[in-house]
Write an enzyme that holds these catalytic residues in place. Structure first.
Site, PDB file in Angstrom:
ATOM      1  N   GLY A 136     -15.676  11.667  53.391  1.00  0.00           N
ATOM      2  CA  GLY A 136     -14.299  10.551  53.001  1.00  0.00           C
ATOM      3  C   GLY A 136     -13.574   9.194  53.402  1.00  0.00           C
ATOM      4  N   ASP A 171      -6.471  16.729  58.655  1.00  0.00           N
ATOM      5  CA  ASP A 171      -4.752  17.583  58.532  1.00  0.00           C
ATOM      6  C   ASP A 171      -4.412  18.566  59.478  1.00  0.00           C
ATOM      7  OD1 ASP A 171      -3.542  19.032  56.507  1.00  0.00           O
ATOM      8  OD2 ASP A 171      -4.436  19.311  55.296  1.00  0.00           O
ATOM      9  N   LYS A 216      -0.970  14.037  59.036  1.00  0.00           N
ATOM     10  CA  LYS A 216       0.327  14.909  58.087  1.00  0.00           C
ATOM     11  C   LYS A 216      -0.103  15.178  59.640  1.00  0.00           C
ATOM     12  CE  LYS A 216      -2.689  15.651  53.868  1.00  0.00           C
ATOM     13  NZ  LYS A 216      -2.781  16.756  52.855  1.00  0.00           N
TER      14      LYS A 216
HETATM   15  P1  XMP Z   1      -8.271  19.841  58.965  1.00  0.00           P
HETATM   16  O1  XMP Z   1      -7.106  20.410  58.342  1.00  0.00           O
HETATM   17  O2  XMP Z   1      -9.404  20.431  59.882  1.00  0.00           O
HETATM   18  O3  XMP Z   1      -9.164  18.695  57.453  1.00  0.00           O
HETATM   19  O4  XMP Z   1      -7.744  18.382  59.964  1.00  0.00           O
HETATM   20  C1  XMP Z   1      -9.419  17.844  57.882  1.00  0.00           C
HETATM   21  C2  XMP Z   1     -10.630  17.299  56.221  1.00  0.00           C
HETATM   22  O5  XMP Z   1      -9.994  18.577  55.221  1.00  0.00           O
HETATM   23  C3  XMP Z   1      -9.562  16.685  54.040  1.00  0.00           C
HETATM   24  N1  XMP Z   1      -7.975  16.877  53.432  1.00  0.00           N
HETATM   25  C4  XMP Z   1      -8.325  16.467  52.641  1.00  0.00           C
HETATM   26  N2  XMP Z   1      -8.826  15.474  51.963  1.00  0.00           N
HETATM   27  N3  XMP Z   1      -6.909  15.169  51.075  1.00  0.00           N
HETATM   28  C5  XMP Z   1      -8.479  14.915  50.582  1.00  0.00           C
HETATM   29  O6  XMP Z   1      -8.962  14.225  50.029  1.00  0.00           O
HETATM   30  C6  XMP Z   1      -6.393  15.147  51.269  1.00  0.00           C
HETATM   31  O7  XMP Z   1      -4.868  14.810  51.730  1.00  0.00           O
HETATM   32  C7  XMP Z   1      -6.607  16.798  52.111  1.00  0.00           C
HETATM   33  N4  XMP Z   1      -6.705  16.982  53.622  1.00  0.00           N
HETATM   34  C8  XMP Z   1      -6.812  17.561  54.473  1.00  0.00           C
HETATM   35  C9  XMP Z   1     -10.328  15.619  54.858  1.00  0.00           C
HETATM   36  O8  XMP Z   1     -12.453  15.931  54.599  1.00  0.00           O
HETATM   37  C10 XMP Z   1     -10.783  15.941  56.112  1.00  0.00           C
HETATM   38  O9  XMP Z   1     -11.430  15.701  56.860  1.00  0.00           O
HETATM   39 MG    MG Z   2     -13.423  14.051  56.050  1.00  0.00          MG
END
Ligand code: XMP
Ligand code: MG
Length: 187
Positions: A52, A111, A139
């Site tokens: 990403g 996230d 987020k």
């Molecule tokens: P965490 O929950 O571990 O998530 O902080 C991090 C990874 O989850 C993916 N992620 C997203 N990917 N749209 C996306 O395309 C989103 O809204 C989203 N939210 C989380 C992302 O790979 C990130 O590194």
């Molecule tokens: Mg990612």
């Protein structure tokens, strides 16, 4: 929105733009200026988390005024999907030794924070001189793990976003803005 028509089925009415192209460009420059000041006499090692962050890191390094090395790491969450809540593992490791380096982790989005929490611990064990994190998006309302992100591009609401490197079921990484689907609240 001209660009959306390039993506076939995704018509403008379905998409809500959360962060537009100009705002991204301005903020990336601000982040790069801040990092350039903080790392003025250091040669940081940037490790971008694939997939990403590949668009973000490409723009970021071109605005940096410090001589930085760049490497990549590919992480995967066991439970793939919109809300990554599973375990994290390294699918393809950085080829650089982190020992003695000033490491800057570049991530697309924080996230729950679980992914970066895992990565931070893993990297710390490799004895870098320092580690900081830069994330384009955050987020904050859905944070579950304590992770210190020094440089944040934008705080966004808890919606599933795509564009500017992030995908929606493998698509739309090339959109120049960050968007979400208008009806994703019902999904
Ligand atoms: P965490 O929950 O571990 O998530 O902080 C991090 C990874 O989850 C993916 N992620 C997203 N990917 N749209 C996306 O395309 C989103 O809204 C989203 N939210 C989380 C992302 O790979 C990130 O590194
Ligand atoms: Mg990612």
């Amino acid at each position: 929105m001209q660009k959306t028509t390039l993506y076939g089925k995704m018509v403008a009415e379905e998409v809500e733009i959360l962060v537009d192209e100009l705002s991204i460009r301005r903020r990336v420059k601000e982040l790069a200026d801040e990092i350039s000041r903080d790392y003025e006499d250091l040669k940081p090692l940037i490790v971008a988390v694939l997939r990403g962050s590949f668009v973000f890191v490409a723009d970021l390094i071109r605005e940096l005024e410090v001589d930085a090395k760049v490497d990549f790491i590919t992480l995967e969450n066991y439970e793939a999907g919109c809300n990554a809540r599973g375990q994290t593992r390294v699918m393809a490791d950085s080829t650089s030794h982190l020992s003695g380096e000033h490491v800057i982790v570049v991530e697309d989005i924080v996230d729950s924070g679980l992914t970066l929490h895992y990565l931070y611990k893993d990297f710390l064990a490799r004895e870098p001189k320092s580690i900081e994190i830069v994330a384009l998006l955050s987020k904050a309302s859905s944070r579950r793990a304590d992770v210190r992100v020094k440089y944040v591009g934008f705080e966004i609401p808890d919606r599933f976003v795509f564009g500017y490197g992030l995908d929606l079921q493998g698509k739309y990484r090339g959109l120049p803005f960050v968007a979400c689907l208008k009806d994703d609240r019902e999904a």
